[in-house]
Motif scaffolding. Structure first.
Motif, PDB file in Angstrom:
ATOM      1  N   PHE A  90       1.104  -1.202  -0.316  1.00 49.53           N
ATOM      2  CA  PHE A  90      -0.214  -0.369   0.000  1.00 49.53           C
ATOM      3  C   PHE A  90       0.477   0.904  -0.296  1.00 49.53           C
ATOM      4  N   ALA A  91       2.123   1.018  -0.108  1.00 52.43           N
ATOM      5  CA  ALA A  91       3.391   2.739  -0.489  1.00 52.43           C
ATOM      6  C   ALA A  91       2.969   3.101  -1.784  1.00 52.43           C
ATOM      7  N   PRO A  92       2.001   4.258  -0.867  1.00 51.07           N
ATOM      8  CA  PRO A  92       2.004   5.531  -2.180  1.00 51.07           C
ATOM      9  C   PRO A  92       2.810   6.093  -2.902  1.00 51.07           C
ATOM     10  N   THR A  93       3.889   6.233  -2.443  1.00 54.49           N
ATOM     11  CA  THR A  93       4.837   6.900  -3.316  1.00 54.49           C
ATOM     12  C   THR A  93       6.415   6.055  -3.154  1.00 54.49           C
ATOM     13  N   LEU A  94       7.292   6.520  -4.251  1.00 49.02           N
ATOM     14  CA  LEU A  94       8.472   5.787  -4.724  1.00 49.02           C
ATOM     15  C   LEU A  94       9.313   5.837  -3.280  1.00 49.02           C
ATOM     16  N   PRO A  95       9.323   6.847  -2.390  1.00 44.44           N
ATOM     17  CA  PRO A  95      10.402   6.807  -1.390  1.00 44.44           C
ATOM     18  C   PRO A  95       9.847   5.615  -0.651  1.00 44.44           C
ATOM     19  N   LEU A  96       8.526   5.820   0.011  1.00 42.55           N
ATOM     20  CA  LEU A  96       8.304   4.856   0.891  1.00 42.55           C
ATOM     21  C   LEU A  96       8.631   3.631   0.764  1.00 42.55           C
ATOM     22  N   LEU A  97       8.859   2.977  -0.715  1.00 40.87           N
ATOM     23  CA  LEU A  97       8.157   1.659  -1.220  1.00 40.87           C
ATOM     24  C   LEU A  97       9.755   1.203  -1.076  1.00 40.87           C
ATOM     25  N   PHE A  98      11.000   2.095  -1.461  1.00 39.03           N
ATOM     26  CA  PHE A  98      12.102   2.335  -1.211  1.00 39.03           C
ATOM     27  C   PHE A  98      12.510   1.830  -0.002  1.00 39.03           C
ATOM     28  N   ALA A  99      11.720   3.281   0.776  1.00 43.86           N
ATOM     29  CA  ALA A  99      12.337   2.119   2.371  1.00 43.86           C
ATOM     30  C   ALA A  99      11.829   0.471   2.534  1.00 43.86           C
ATOM     31  N   GLY A 100      10.915   0.329   2.021  1.00 38.34           N
ATOM     32  CA  GLY A 100      10.220  -0.858   2.251  1.00 38.34           C
ATOM     33  C   GLY A 100      11.120  -1.792   2.243  1.00 38.34           C
ATOM     34  N   ARG A 101      12.107  -1.286   0.781  1.00 37.06           N
ATOM     35  CA  ARG A 101      12.541  -2.391   0.372  1.00 37.06           C
ATOM     36  C   ARG A 101      14.011  -3.247   0.789  1.00 37.06           C
ATOM     37  N   MET A 102      14.147  -1.799   1.232  1.00 37.00           N
ATOM     38  CA  MET A 102      15.360  -1.528   2.909  1.00 37.00           C
ATOM     39  C   MET A 102      15.060  -2.629   3.773  1.00 37.00           C
ATOM     40  N   ILE A 103      13.543  -2.175   3.976  1.00 38.49           N
ATOM     41  CA  ILE A 103      13.519  -2.854   5.553  1.00 38.49           C
ATOM     42  C   ILE A 103      13.529  -4.614   4.714  1.00 38.49           C
TER      43      ILE A 103
END
Length: 396
Positions: A90-103
């Motif tokens: 449900f990540a709405p933005t690219l930075p949040l998607l990157f944060a999720g990928r790092m996690i």
């Protein structure tokens, strides 16, 4: 502990399936969330972020599992992965998607803990067989994951993330109820440093480990060649269609899982891990040279068994490495090895792809030849890993 072994294999198979599930939809999701058409550097950075976090965190998780036990560290990793896949769904933005990928890279470092668990519950002379089974289970999951992810992605672009979260939740449930703490790992080890590079410095203090870790890095780098250019090479040199590429990758995965699951162990137990490692290197080198010189696409399919026989080297080498450290440091060792694999996954594709694109107009097989040549570095490293004979020993 007999039931723990299949539970660990199942956990890693589900873990790999969860990772593979999201691969088919990543390019489309990045375009949708970022509102862009060209995602070249973004896609590469997105993949590298996962490997970078594994490089940093795998040694730390391994050391923590030595100190606090395999089970709690594995459970926390699986719980974190479940939450993270839901977050990315449900990540709405690219930075949040990157944060999720790092996690995801942090929680995905559980392979090091699973490998340490296998070392804990397995006699030394059977570790090559069981490390082969572990790699095979991961491979089977990684074959099934992208296929299911592609189907779900046709329904909704974010559906594979929800499926990955469900798989990790199932994984967590199985581990919570069926996975006991191995006796040899409970309470073992000193309080680990939070410095992610501390386990790497620890490995440098073991002269007996260094040559074999060098061989491990070489195997990791050479192994990245196929993953980086197999599709490009098949299409450029043999004119493969998308269907042919898909069939070749599926067959490769099946052969590879079969070789690691059913061939690596018997060969190591019959002839020893070092000979099994040399057989794997020789088979892989022969396959690399052959495909570099091939002129027909069917040759690549005929070489698949030889390529996959090369896969027996990694479990044999992992078994050799576990014999060089004590039981209370197996987690730290597996963390270091996972970190080295992640480093190869970061550096290898970049160098390999650049080399391929610069040389394919002259000789597209040059990268394969370079990989086979790189294996030559293993010979002096293996020689250096042999026990030194003192004059007294020689006299005996």
């Amino acid at each position: 502990m007999k039931r723990a072994y299949p539970v660990v294999l199942m956990a890693m198979m589900l873990d790999a399936a969860g990772i593979g599930l999201i691969m088919p939809v990543l390019p489309g999701l990045l375009r949708e969330v970022g509102h862009i058409k060209e995602i070249g550097w973004i896609f590469g950075t997105f993949l590298a972020a996962y490997a970078a976090m594994q490089f940093l965190v795998s040694p730390l998780l391994g050391a923590l599992s030595d100190r606090y036990g395999r089970r709690p560290v594995l459970l926390i990793s699986l719980a974190g992965a479940t939450i993270d896949y839901l977050f990315m769904a449900f990540a709405p933005t690219l930075p949040l998607l990157f944060a999720g990928r790092m996690i995801a890279g942090i929680t995905g470092a559980s392979m090091a803990v699973a490998s340490a668990y296998i070392a804990d519950i397995t006699p030394e002379d059977q570790r090559a067989r069981r490390f082969g089974h572990l790699s095979a289970a991961f491979g089977v999951g990684f074959i099934a994951g992208p296929a299911l992810g592609g189907l779900l992605g046709e329904i909704w672009l974010r559906a594979p993330f929800l499926a990955a979260a469900a798989l990790n939740c199932l994984n967590l449930t199985l581990a919570f109820f069926l996975l006991p703490e191995p006796e040899r790992a409970r309470g073992a080890g000193e309080t680990p440093s939070l410095n992610p590079l501390a386990p790497l410095r620890w490995a440098l203090t073991f002269p007996a480990l260094l040559p074999l870790i060098g061989v491990f890095v070489v195997l990791g780098l050479v192994g990245e060649i196929g993953g980086t250019i197999w599709v490009l090479y098949g299409q450029d040199k043999f004119g493969w269609s998308v269907l042919t590429v898909g069939v070749s990758l599926t067959l490769f995965g099946l052969f590879h899982a079969g070789a690691q699951g059913f061939v690596a162990g018997p060969i190591s137990e019959r002839w020893g891990e070092k000979r099994a490692l040399l057989i794997g290197i020789a088979a892989d080198s022969a396959a690399y040279v052959s495909i570099a010189l091939a002129t027909q696409g069917w040759v690549a399919f005929a070489l698949l068994p030889l390529f996959c026989l090369g896969g027996i080297g990694a479990p044999a080498l992992q078994s050799l490495l576990t014999a060089r450290v004590g039981e209370d440091h197996q987690g730290r060792l597996q963390g270091v090895l996972a970190s080295m694999s992640s480093l190869a996954s970061m550096v290898g594709p970049l160098v390999i792809s650049m080399t391929y694109f610069h040389t394919r107009s002259v000789f597209p097989g040059l990268v394969w030849i370079a990989g086979a040549s790189l294996y030559l570095l293993c010979l002096p490293l293996l020689a250096a890993s042999l026990p030194r004979r003192t004059p007294a020993t020689a006299a005996e």
